[in-house]
Motif scaffolding. Sequence first.
Motif, short mmCIF file in Angstrom:
data_model
loop_
_atom_site.label_atom_id
_atom_site.label_comp_id
_atom_site.label_asym_id
_atom_site.label_seq_id
_atom_site.Cartn_x
_atom_site.Cartn_y
_atom_site.Cartn_z
N ALA A 3 4.59 -1.83 -5.89
CA ALA A 3 3.36 -1.08 -6.16
C ALA A 3 3.23 -0.72 -7.64
O ALA A 3 2.12 -0.61 -8.17
CB ALA A 3 3.32 0.18 -5.30
N ARG A 4 4.36 -0.54 -8.33
CA ARG A 4 4.32 -0.10 -9.73
C ARG A 4 4.14 -1.26 -10.71
O ARG A 4 3.62 -1.06 -11.82
CB ARG A 4 5.63 0.63 -10.07
CG ARG A 4 5.72 1.19 -11.50
CD ARG A 4 4.58 2.15 -11.79
NE ARG A 4 4.72 2.87 -13.03
CZ ARG A 4 4.42 2.40 -14.25
NH1 ARG A 4 3.98 1.15 -14.35
NH2 ARG A 4 4.54 3.15 -15.32
N GLN A 49 4.67 -8.25 -1.78
CA GLN A 49 5.71 -7.36 -1.28
C GLN A 49 6.30 -7.98 0.00
O GLN A 49 5.68 -7.96 1.07
CB GLN A 49 5.14 -5.97 -1.00
CG GLN A 49 6.20 -4.88 -0.93
CD GLN A 49 6.60 -4.49 0.47
OE1 GLN A 49 5.76 -4.02 1.24
NE2 GLN A 49 7.85 -4.68 0.81
N PRO A 82 8.97 -1.72 -1.76
CA PRO A 82 7.55 -1.39 -1.84
C PRO A 82 7.19 -0.51 -3.04
O PRO A 82 6.09 -0.62 -3.59
CB PRO A 82 7.27 -0.66 -0.52
CG PRO A 82 8.60 -0.21 -0.02
CD PRO A 82 9.59 -1.21 -0.52
#
Length: 290
Positions: A92-93, A113, A88
Amino acid sequence: MNDKASQSPATPLLGAGEIRRLAEELGIRPTKTLGQNFVIDGNTIRRIVSAADVDPSETVLEVGPGLGSLTLGLLDAAKHVVAVEIDPVLAARLPETIAQWRPERVDSYDVVQADALRVTELPADPSALVANLPYNVAVPVVLHLLAQFPSIRHGLVMVQDEVADRLAAPPGSKVYGVPSVKAAWYGTMRKAGVIGMNVFWPAPKIASGLVAFERHDPPQTSASREEVFAVIDAAFAQRRKTLRAALAGWAGGAARAEEALVSAGVEPSARGEVLDIHAFARIAEGKPKP
């Protein structure tokens, strides 16, 4: 090769410094649990994208984008990239990395994800699979994605070198086995090169291999894929046994196994290592009724 896949060396890609800075920013270290080995060499990324022969009109499925090294290279070559990431924090990055390094392509990707072994839906239908796959789940991931997404017509995966040899092995080869036969149900696999250890962080203890594939129709058979794969599993469960003996449990006895083999035109004293996917399909068709 198309022009986009044959990228200019001037194309900005993540190098060792950028990869380590990103990892430090996120407070992560590559984990053996997730099989994370990040590519830190731009020329290797260019080589992978070029070998994948991605067309500018294609949607590419990438598994395990990590910090985005290969993702950026794929965005230079494809129309759209769907990246499936189990971690995750990394998932997210990734959008931020793309916005920084490929601001003109911020509408050309999706990040999902999810666990690639369990993913069943994607926001777009991919026509190609290009991925640096974790060594411990490489074969199950490839087989799952080819089964789940028939829109995938071709691709290139980077896996542990010995796994690459198994996926691409022909009947009769010393390393021909379950991965070789099951992969052949979906397409033609070929070894497309070897990648050294020093282009990864952390460096693995063994070289990686590139496997290119082209999907073809499965064998024409009245047996289901699951029925054919059950024969394959049984045939290779004990490699030294003849097929008559190895398939006894599957068929309900050695005599019944011999009946199925003879019906399929296969010598009962043969071993699974010499049969191609079509022979296994014929055997599955001839399983005697209880």
